[in-house]
Design an enzyme around this catalytic site. Structure first.
Site, PDB file in Angstrom:
ATOM      1  N   ASN A 181       2.771   1.382   9.337  1.00  0.00           N
ATOM      2  CA  ASN A 181       3.441   2.479   8.634  1.00  0.00           C
ATOM      3  C   ASN A 181       2.965   3.788   9.259  1.00  0.00           C
ATOM      4  O   ASN A 181       1.762   3.997   9.439  1.00  0.00           O
ATOM      5  CB  ASN A 181       3.095   2.441   7.146  1.00  0.00           C
ATOM      6  CG  ASN A 181       3.641   1.200   6.463  1.00  0.00           C
ATOM      7  OD1 ASN A 181       4.692   0.694   6.825  1.00  0.00           O
ATOM      8  ND2 ASN A 181       2.911   0.693   5.488  1.00  0.00           N
TER       9      ASN A 181
ATOM     10  N   HIS B 124      -3.647   1.899  11.215  1.00  0.00           N
ATOM     11  CA  HIS B 124      -3.954   0.511  10.863  1.00  0.00           C
ATOM     12  C   HIS B 124      -2.737  -0.373  11.067  1.00  0.00           C
ATOM     13  O   HIS B 124      -1.604   0.055  10.860  1.00  0.00           O
ATOM     14  CB  HIS B 124      -4.462   0.396   9.414  1.00  0.00           C
ATOM     15  CG  HIS B 124      -3.606   1.100   8.398  1.00  0.00           C
ATOM     16  ND1 HIS B 124      -3.644   2.467   8.209  1.00  0.00           N
ATOM     17  CD2 HIS B 124      -2.694   0.627   7.517  1.00  0.00           C
ATOM     18  CE1 HIS B 124      -2.797   2.809   7.252  1.00  0.00           C
ATOM     19  NE2 HIS B 124      -2.201   1.710   6.819  1.00  0.00           N
TER      20      HIS B 124
HETATM   21  P1  DGP Z   1      -0.406   2.319   4.350  1.00  0.00           P
HETATM   22  O1  DGP Z   1       0.516   2.512   3.195  1.00  0.00           O
HETATM   23  O2  DGP Z   1       0.294   1.675   5.542  1.00  0.00           O
HETATM   24  O3  DGP Z   1      -1.132   3.573   4.727  1.00  0.00           O
HETATM   25  O4  DGP Z   1      -1.464   1.236   3.890  1.00  0.00           O
HETATM   26  C1  DGP Z   1      -2.717   1.515   3.373  1.00  0.00           C
HETATM   27  C2  DGP Z   1      -3.261   0.229   2.850  1.00  0.00           C
HETATM   28  O5  DGP Z   1      -4.645   0.395   2.645  1.00  0.00           O
HETATM   29  C3  DGP Z   1      -2.678  -0.212   1.505  1.00  0.00           C
HETATM   30  O6  DGP Z   1      -1.991  -1.441   1.696  1.00  0.00           O
HETATM   31  C4  DGP Z   1      -3.865  -0.382   0.589  1.00  0.00           C
HETATM   32  C5  DGP Z   1      -5.043  -0.371   1.540  1.00  0.00           C
HETATM   33  N1  DGP Z   1      -6.224   0.258   1.007  1.00  0.00           N
HETATM   34  C6  DGP Z   1      -6.319   1.520   0.516  1.00  0.00           C
HETATM   35  N2  DGP Z   1      -7.566   1.779   0.120  1.00  0.00           N
HETATM   36  C7  DGP Z   1      -8.287   0.660   0.405  1.00  0.00           C
HETATM   37  C8  DGP Z   1      -9.652   0.324   0.226  1.00  0.00           C
HETATM   38  O7  DGP Z   1     -10.493   1.094  -0.261  1.00  0.00           O
HETATM   39  N3  DGP Z   1     -10.034  -0.922   0.609  1.00  0.00           N
HETATM   40  C9  DGP Z   1      -9.159  -1.814   1.175  1.00  0.00           C
HETATM   41  N4  DGP Z   1      -9.645  -3.010   1.524  1.00  0.00           N
HETATM   42  N5  DGP Z   1      -7.862  -1.523   1.354  1.00  0.00           N
HETATM   43  C10 DGP Z   1      -7.436  -0.290   0.977  1.00  0.00           C
END
Ligand code: DGP
Length: 116
Positions: free
Chosen positions: A89, A102
């Site tokens: 994204n 990511h």
């Molecule tokens: P995006 O919408 O592509 O920016 O995805 C961000 C992703 O990151 C979302 O699917 C949830 C994940 N995420 C956000 N905060 C954390 C966190 O503190 N730990 C983990 N493991 N994932 C997280």
């Protein structure tokens, strides 16, 4: 959401907050998404904090290739033998919420197309 040089993913890299880390090398880290959208939902990130794919430059060529091959390796390690999807994204219209580049690895079920 605003762009900053440090994000929650920087804190995960530095072990300041916990995450279920499934792979690590000198350039990349992979950990389970906290809000899984499929039975397997893993994020692959560079340790270098590039905010978003559209900020990547020619000098990041090797790193970008490494991230893609790392995603393949982590998907295999997760047992996704029947296929999987990689998603990056990018920016507001791409639905990006964390501004540290990511790759989402999604698998473990049949995924619909097109995405919303
Ligand atoms: P995006 O919408 O592509 O920016 O995805 C961000 C992703 O990151 C979302 O699917 C949830 C994940 N995420 C956000 N905060 C954390 C966190 O503190 N730990 C983990 N493991 N994932 C997280």
């Amino acid at each position: 959401m605003s762009e900053t040089t440090d994000t929650i993913f920087g804190k995960i890299i530095r072990r300041e907050i916990p995450a279920e880390i499934v792979y690590e090398d000198n350039l990349a880290l992979a950990f389970k998404d906290v809000n899984p959208q499929a039975p397997v939902h893993i994020l692959v990130i560079p340790k270098q904090p590039i905010a978003k794919l559209s900020d990547a430059e020619s000098k990041d060529h090797a790193l970008m290739g490494h991230l893609l091959l790392t995603a393949k390796r982590v998907a295999e390690q997760a047992g996704l033998t029947n296929g999987y999807r990689l998603v990056i994204n990018t920016g507001p219209d791409g639905g990006q919420t964390v501004y540290h580049l990511h790759i989402h690895i999604l698998g473990g079920r049949s995924l619909g197309w097109p995405p919303g």
